[in-house]
Design a protein around this motif. Structure first.
Motif, PDB file in Angstrom:
ATOM      1  N   LYS A  91       0.821  -1.226   0.000  1.00  0.00           N
ATOM      2  CA  LYS A  91       0.000   0.000   0.000  1.00  0.00           C
ATOM      3  C   LYS A  91       0.847   1.265   0.000  1.00  0.00           C
ATOM      4  CE  LYS A  91      -3.685  -2.115   2.705  1.00  0.00           C
ATOM      5  NZ  LYS A  91      -4.343  -2.115   4.014  1.00  0.00           N
ATOM      6  N   THR A  92       2.106   1.161   0.408  1.00  0.00           N
ATOM      7  CA  THR A  92       2.954   2.343   0.527  1.00  0.00           C
ATOM      8  C   THR A  92       3.976   2.473  -0.596  1.00  0.00           C
ATOM      9  OG1 THR A  92       4.587   1.199   1.892  1.00  0.00           O
ATOM     10  CG2 THR A  92       2.736   2.238   3.043  1.00  0.00           C
ATOM     11  N   LEU A  93       4.069   1.501  -1.479  1.00  0.00           N
ATOM     12  CA  LEU A  93       5.090   1.523  -2.528  1.00  0.00           C
ATOM     13  C   LEU A  93       4.664   2.411  -3.696  1.00  0.00           C
ATOM     14  CD1 LEU A  93       6.094  -2.244  -2.613  1.00  0.00           C
ATOM     15  CD2 LEU A  93       7.252  -0.356  -1.457  1.00  0.00           C
ATOM     16  N   VAL A  94       5.532   3.348  -4.045  1.00  0.00           N
ATOM     17  CA  VAL A  94       5.237   4.253  -5.150  1.00  0.00           C
ATOM     18  C   VAL A  94       5.923   3.818  -6.451  1.00  0.00           C
ATOM     19  CG1 VAL A  94       4.833   6.217  -3.642  1.00  0.00           C
ATOM     20  CG2 VAL A  94       7.128   5.807  -4.517  1.00  0.00           C
ATOM     21  N   HIS A  95       6.836   2.880  -6.363  1.00  0.00           N
ATOM     22  CA  HIS A  95       7.590   2.423  -7.530  1.00  0.00           C
ATOM     23  C   HIS A  95       6.673   1.728  -8.541  1.00  0.00           C
ATOM     24  CE1 HIS A  95      10.325   2.616  -4.112  1.00  0.00           C
ATOM     25  NE2 HIS A  95      11.253   2.936  -4.998  1.00  0.00           N
ATOM     26  N   PRO A  96       7.093   1.662  -9.811  1.00  0.00           N
ATOM     27  CA  PRO A  96       6.360   0.854 -10.786  1.00  0.00           C
ATOM     28  C   PRO A  96       6.406  -0.612 -10.354  1.00  0.00           C
ATOM     29  CG  PRO A  96       7.985   2.253 -11.881  1.00  0.00           C
ATOM     30  CD  PRO A  96       8.236   2.347 -10.410  1.00  0.00           C
TER      31      PRO A  96
END
Length: 95
Positions: free
Chosen positions: A49-54
């Motif tokens: 839920k917190t990962l912004v990476h592709p």
């Protein structure tokens, strides 16, 4: 989470939501005890839920160990990722 600047993208393959969810799937007869015996969480469902990476999700639609719906739920939870894609491998198993 430790070195986000060093990560350019993430590939998630046939991964479960959490150890707790897998206990429910594989050892349902002891799931009522899991809160007393589980020491590790491996809670992918919370971390994703917190990962912004592709993120590329690759799931075998015939996985005999991890239910494919775990991968679909992880994909759905990755809302803050700048890009996400889901690829289902037709006839794909766990290994």
């Amino acid at each position: 989470h430790r070195f986000p600047d060093l990560v350019q993208g993430i590939i998630v393959e046939n991964t479960f939501l959490s150890i707790s969810a897998m206990v429910d799937r594989i050892f349902s007869f002891i799931s009522f005890l899991k809160y007393f015996i589980l020491r590790i969480k491996w809670d992918s469902d919370n971390k994703i839920k917190t990962l912004v990476h592709p993120i590329l999700f690759i799931s075998g639609d015939s996985d005999e160990l991890v239910p494919p719906f775990h991968m679909k739920q992880l994909y759905d939870l990755a809302k803050v990722s700048i890009y996400r894609d889901f690829y289902s491998v037709s006839g794909g198993t766990h290994n």
